[in-house]
Scaffold this active site. Structure first.
Site, PDB file in Angstrom:
ATOM      1  N   GLU A 162      -4.463   3.382 -10.271  1.00  0.00           N
ATOM      2  CA  GLU A 162      -4.476   2.269  -9.325  1.00  0.00           C
ATOM      3  C   GLU A 162      -3.715   1.116  -9.981  1.00  0.00           C
ATOM      4  O   GLU A 162      -4.327   0.270 -10.644  1.00  0.00           O
ATOM      5  CB  GLU A 162      -5.918   1.868  -9.005  1.00  0.00           C
ATOM      6  CG  GLU A 162      -6.726   3.051  -8.523  1.00  0.00           C
ATOM      7  CD  GLU A 162      -8.109   2.703  -7.998  1.00  0.00           C
ATOM      8  OE1 GLU A 162      -8.491   3.280  -6.983  1.00  0.00           O
ATOM      9  OE2 GLU A 162      -8.800   1.862  -8.609  1.00  0.00           O
ATOM     10  N   ASP A 191     -13.966  -0.339 -13.129  1.00  0.00           N
ATOM     11  CA  ASP A 191     -14.700   0.817 -13.628  1.00  0.00           C
ATOM     12  C   ASP A 191     -14.015   1.489 -14.813  1.00  0.00           C
ATOM     13  O   ASP A 191     -14.526   2.462 -15.344  1.00  0.00           O
ATOM     14  CB  ASP A 191     -14.919   1.834 -12.495  1.00  0.00           C
ATOM     15  CG  ASP A 191     -16.301   1.673 -11.874  1.00  0.00           C
ATOM     16  OD1 ASP A 191     -17.126   0.967 -12.477  1.00  0.00           O
ATOM     17  OD2 ASP A 191     -16.552   2.253 -10.806  1.00  0.00           O
ATOM     18  N   LYS A 366     -20.370   6.130  -8.849  1.00  0.00           N
ATOM     19  CA  LYS A 366     -19.032   5.848  -8.329  1.00  0.00           C
ATOM     20  C   LYS A 366     -18.896   4.450  -7.733  1.00  0.00           C
ATOM     21  O   LYS A 366     -19.434   3.499  -8.238  1.00  0.00           O
ATOM     22  CB  LYS A 366     -18.668   6.919  -7.288  1.00  0.00           C
ATOM     23  CG  LYS A 366     -18.871   8.334  -7.813  1.00  0.00           C
ATOM     24  CD  LYS A 366     -19.158   9.319  -6.692  1.00  0.00           C
ATOM     25  CE  LYS A 366     -19.878  10.525  -7.197  1.00  0.00           C
ATOM     26  NZ  LYS A 366     -20.620  11.272  -6.259  1.00  0.00           N
ATOM     27  N   ASP A 391     -11.035  -2.435  -1.264  1.00  0.00           N
ATOM     28  CA  ASP A 391     -10.515  -1.510  -2.266  1.00  0.00           C
ATOM     29  C   ASP A 391      -9.334  -2.222  -2.908  1.00  0.00           C
ATOM     30  O   ASP A 391      -8.667  -3.029  -2.258  1.00  0.00           O
ATOM     31  CB  ASP A 391     -10.006  -0.227  -1.606  1.00  0.00           C
ATOM     32  CG  ASP A 391     -11.138   0.592  -1.017  1.00  0.00           C
ATOM     33  OD1 ASP A 391     -12.304   0.252  -1.290  1.00  0.00           O
ATOM     34  OD2 ASP A 391     -10.844   1.556  -0.293  1.00  0.00           O
ATOM     35  N   ASP A 393      -6.512  -1.257  -3.388  1.00  0.00           N
ATOM     36  CA  ASP A 393      -5.203  -0.967  -2.798  1.00  0.00           C
ATOM     37  C   ASP A 393      -5.047  -1.633  -1.427  1.00  0.00           C
ATOM     38  O   ASP A 393      -4.169  -1.283  -0.654  1.00  0.00           O
ATOM     39  CB  ASP A 393      -4.971   0.555  -2.709  1.00  0.00           C
ATOM     40  CG  ASP A 393      -6.108   1.295  -2.038  1.00  0.00           C
ATOM     41  OD1 ASP A 393      -7.128   0.649  -1.708  1.00  0.00           O
ATOM     42  OD2 ASP A 393      -5.996   2.515  -1.840  1.00  0.00           O
ATOM     43  N   ASP A 552     -19.596   4.869   2.373  1.00  0.00           N
ATOM     44  CA  ASP A 552     -19.417   3.945   3.491  1.00  0.00           C
ATOM     45  C   ASP A 552     -20.227   4.307   4.742  1.00  0.00           C
ATOM     46  O   ASP A 552     -21.063   3.524   5.186  1.00  0.00           O
ATOM     47  CB  ASP A 552     -17.924   3.757   3.817  1.00  0.00           C
ATOM     48  CG  ASP A 552     -17.122   5.044   3.764  1.00  0.00           C
ATOM     49  OD1 ASP A 552     -17.735   6.115   3.631  1.00  0.00           O
ATOM     50  OD2 ASP A 552     -15.888   4.983   3.865  1.00  0.00           O
TER      51      ASP A 552
END
Ligand SMILES: O=c1ccn([C@@H]2O[C@H](COP(=O)(O)OP(=O)(O)O[C@H]3O[C@H](CO)[C@@H](O)[C@H](O)[C@H]3O)[C@@H](O)[C@H]2O)c(=O)[nH]1
Ligand SMILES: [Mn+2]
Length: 847
Positions: A162, A191, A366, A391, A393, A552
């Site tokens: 990322e 993370d 996660k 997120d 991104d 989600d």
């Protein structure tokens, strides 16, 4: 470059174009929509607002001229499907009885899953925020504001997969967003626990001292610099057009420099660490990673050790920028520049770095684990009433988006019962023809608008604003008990955090967060430590839900199940924008995770048939659909392999009378597409969006979905969950081609069934051609019709799998016309092979 058009307005004027666009939506794009809130508006006007609060969003419903035929068709198709079943059961004649039985079961399942998908689309509702009304009510004449606080969460998991630049662009777009600076705080959860992320954030804070006031001064959009500087002609809406060109040029130069700093961080950290390590001769076998201030980094080290690696390190919380009233402490480090920021607010929102603690003895859950750590740390530090998460991104594409979401939360009608406001996901890296259906418009513009007519859209992972107490598992006001127990069993042992919950429930919040004393910082590290939320309610009834690959849908389900509602917020300039995997392998990994997560949810206590006590019926149906849909793929796979029958010598029919069967099938399939066509109209999408969705469903059904089903079976047997493999945002090396990734498919086992289906269909068509040539004279009219109908089915499958065929072609797919040549060549070869074999074996077997 910049077109300096118009000079009126500043921030306030931005609301007007948005308001205007709300009207336009009803006119152009929304020509199938009409206002549904006339009554409510009239009442609100007459009473001056029920409780003094204005109406902050507008509601639209689909016009009767479209809605009535749409509903009628759904009903007619339901009857047609029932008649079809009855007909099939009455005519239980087939050449292969077991296949017949399977196909009847398959048809029943198709009918049922269609119903699950279709019924919740019965009543689409569009809701559009009225940002101008929000401004009138909450922006005070002295330039301050009485808007509530928002804590913004960004999650990242890896600085390589990322890229840091995207993450930092996301952060910059948040810092520069149009929301009162002292009511907004940004938390980055890392993370990877890597020093490079922290130092990049520090660099970002410095660049923000230039970027943020520049955005405010010239009212630019979007406020993520990478996307902004890509624009050829940014639209100008600021107040100083004469200074724009110069400012733009110098900020662009500073941005280039900032990017260079980011790129050099890795080697700077290595070099610095080498220097410090060479000075510490006493620990010569341990090579630590060192921070700029000469202390060891508590997180992951470049040369990892047992307690300084990705899965094992202490929790870290670092306040990069303190609350704006205390100054931003960057001193001489802040960007030096010659821009004129007179009368521009130069303050920047609070900015915090978090790397939650990890320990191999605990599952770190996660993304959901990361978000929950952010919830606790922010609870202590800023405790804003609202939370929005992104997120890494994704970025804010419309600086008004935070205000837009708040419109729904503060509205007098359903505001207090609204737990979250979800925005559609939009992507700006997708290839123009959207080969793998990444835009997912059918879902974002169809399914979600439809749910907006019931309890609201599901939570989709990013671009969603929450009410903090709804995330804590507190009931909505209309069914809340008076005594809410806040204890360690449920919320964890931190007394400070428990206090913050009580405050959040009572909505007390001081604008200025606590002083960052040593004990306070230690407490923050404690609440993000690896073990803090173990054996508590976190991940079950509190926060984002654990133990499911897709946190989600299940988190939204838990909240809806408590009786909260959610709202769907669409804006003319898209609120947020992100990156989607345009590489087939990556895309399928994502789909395996999503569909696997759905099945996991079905087999958990969050099964929509048993959980969610306060769900509305059709909302429940929709959740059921979201959890069982991958199972459909098993029947699709079976059907798409059926052309293999061409390869066997005998003439076999799955159902007799065959012609009637095919006609029935054609009618009910055609009806789906007519309903789809009406859906396209009200959703405001295109045929291409619809078609890509169909194609990708077929590709998924022969690859990712069956893989997810298999995962689930293994999971049920071994209790091992689906691995959250972060979608790679790395692009292929070819810098000349923005879409190079599209042609870069890697072969993975998931792709085998699709390949088999493709080969099977190509062979079937070839053999069918051969049989036609060989038997032409001998076949009856009925046989010829049957062959033609069978072939129609083959061709349909091929057309649906077309994007997959392109993927297999790799770079050759840049000229898809090759496929148009290759396929017939393949058919002819198979046909010739068939004829040869037929002639050779002719005397021995009838083939
Ligand atoms: O251990 C982890 C794993 C992931 N993430 C973050 O989760 C986000 C989503 O990951 P990504 O690989 O980009 O997944 P996508 O498939 O693109 O994401 C979609 O699907 C996810 C659920 O599977 C949702 O959480 C996302 O919001 C939704 O955009 C990213 O910010 C990651 O950094 C973490 O923070 N920690
Ligand atoms: Mn993503």
């Amino acid at each position: 470059m910049a077109s300096a058009a118009g000079s009126s307005g500043g921030n306030a004027s931005l609301a007007d174009p948005l308001l205007a666009s709300a009207k336009k939506l009803v006119g152009a794009k929304g020509k199938y929509w009409e206002a549904a809130d006339k009554e409510a508006r009239r009442a609100a006007k007459e009473s001056g607002g029920e409780d003094g609060r204005p109406l902050l969003f507008r509601t639209y419903k689909v016009k009767g001229a479209l809605l009535h035929p749409y509903r009628a068709l759904i009903f007619i198709r339901l009857i047609a499907v029932l008649l079809f079943f009855i007909w099939r059961v009455k005519h239980n004649k087939s050449d292969i009885m077991w296949f017949w039985t399977m196909s009847v079961v398959g048809d029943v399942w198709f009918g049922f899953s269609w119903l699950l998908n279709q019924l919740p689309k019965f009543n689409p509702v569009k809701t559009i925020p009225d940002i101008a009304a929000l401004r009138r009510q909450y922006d005070l004449p002295d330039g301050t504001s009485s808007l509530p606080g928002i804590d913004v969460f960004v999650t990242t998991a890896d600085p390589i997969d990322e890229p840091i630049l995207y993450t930092m662009n996301c952060v910059l777009s948040i810092l520069a967003s149009d929301y009162p600076v002292d009511r907004c705080a940004c938390y980055l959860s890392d993370d990877s626990g890597a020093l490079i992320q922290y130092e990049a954030l520090v660099e970002t804070a410095k660049f923000a001292t230039l970027w943020v006031p520049f955005c405010r001064k010239h009212c630019i959009e979007p406020r993520a610099p990478e996307s902004y500087f890509e624009l050829e002609a940014p639209l100008y809406t600021g107040r100083a057009p004469e200074e724009f060109t110069d400012d733009h040029t110098s900020v662009r130069r500073e941005y280039a420099e900032y990017k260079e700093h980011l790129e050099s961080l890795s080697s700077a950290i290595s070099k610095r660490s080498d220097v410090y390590n060479s000075m510490k001769t006493d620990q010569d076998d341990v090579k630590a990673t060192w921070m700029a201030n000469g202390t060891q980094w508590p997180g992951t080290w470049i040369d990892t050790t047992e307690t300084h690696r990705k899965g094992h390190h202490a929790g870290i919380v670092k306040v990069v920028l303190d609350h704006p009233t205390r100054g931003h402490n960057l001193g001489s480090q802040a960007c030096t520049h010659s821009l004129n920021f007179t009368n521009i607010d130069e303050r920047i929102p609070m900015l915090v770095y978090i790397a939650r603690g990890k320990n191999p003895s605990y599952d770190h859950n996660k993304k959901a684990g990361a978000l929950n750590a952010q919830l606790r740390a922010s609870g202590l530090l800023s405790n804003a009433q609202f939370i929005i998460n992104f997120d890494c991104d994704h970025y804010i594409n419309n600086s008004q988006a935070l205000r837009a979401a708040i419109c729904f939360m503060l509205d007098q009608r359903e505001g207090d019962n609204t737990a979250f406001v979800q925005f559609p996901q939009r992507f700006d890296n997708v290839d123009p023809s959207d080969r793998y259906g990444n835009h997912n418009r059918v879902f974002f513009d169809g399914t979600m608008l439809a749910l907006n007519g019931f309890q609201g859209p599901s939570y989709l992972g990013t671009g969603c604003m929450f009410r903090r107490i709804a995330l804590y598992g507190i009931d909505p006001p209309h069914c809340r008990e008076d005594n809410i127990v806040v204890d360690a069993n449920r919320f964890g042992s931190s007394i400070l955090f428990q206090d913050s919950i009580s405050k959040a429930i009572n909505q007390e919040r001081s604008t200025i967060p606590p002083t960052l004393s040593e004990t306070f910082l230690t407490e923050m590290e404690t609440v993000v430590s690896a073990s803090h939320d173990k054996e508590t309610g976190w991940g079950k009834g509190v926060g984002y839900i654990y133990e499911i690959a897709t946190e989600d849908i299940v988190t939204g389900f838990r909240i809806h199940g408590q009786g909260w509602r959610s709202m769907y917020c669409t804006m003319e300039r898209d609120a947020f924008c992100g990156i989607a995997p345009i590489n087939l392998t990556e895309r399928l990994h994502q789909i395996v995770r999503w569909s696997g997560g759905s099945l996991e949810m079905f087999f958990s206590r969050n099964n929509p048939l048993i959980g969610g006590g306060r769900l509305q019926t059709l909302q429940r149906v929709s959740y059921l659909n979201m959890t069982v849909y991958p199972a459909t793929s098993l029947f699709i796979l079976l059907y798409s392999l059926s052309p293999v029958m061409w390869l066997i010598p005998d003439e076999v029919y799955i159902q007799r009378p065959f012609t009637k069967y095919v006609v029935y099938l054609l009618v009910i399939i055609l009806m789906i597409h007519i309903i789809g066509w009406l859906e396209i109209k009200w959703a405001g999408i295109t045929w291409l969006d619809y078609w890509r969705n169909e194609q990708f469903f077929m590709i998924g059904s022969t690859s990712a979905y069956p893989a997810a089903v298999l995962h689930m079976v293994v999971n049920l047997l071994t209790k091992k969950g689906i691995h959250f493999r972060v979608t790679s945002k790395q692009t292929a090396a070819d810098t000349n081609d923005k879409f190079a990734d599209l042609y870069d498919m890697r072969w993975v086992p998931t792709l085998i069934p699709t390949t088999v289906v493709l080969i099977c269909n190509v062979s079937a068509i070839g053999v069918a051609m051969g049989k036609t040539i060989v038997y032409m004279g001998a076949w009856t009219i009925a046989q010829k019709t049957h062959a033609a109908l069978g072939l129609l089915f083959n061709v349909w499958i091929m057309v649906l799998l077309y994007p997959f065929a392109l993927a297999v072609m790799g770079r050759w797919a840049k000229r898809p016309v090759i496929l148009v040549v290759l396929l017939p060549v393949a058919f002819v070869i198979v046909c010739l092979v068939y004829i040869t074999v037929h002639i050779l074996l002719g005397g021995l077997v009838a083939f």
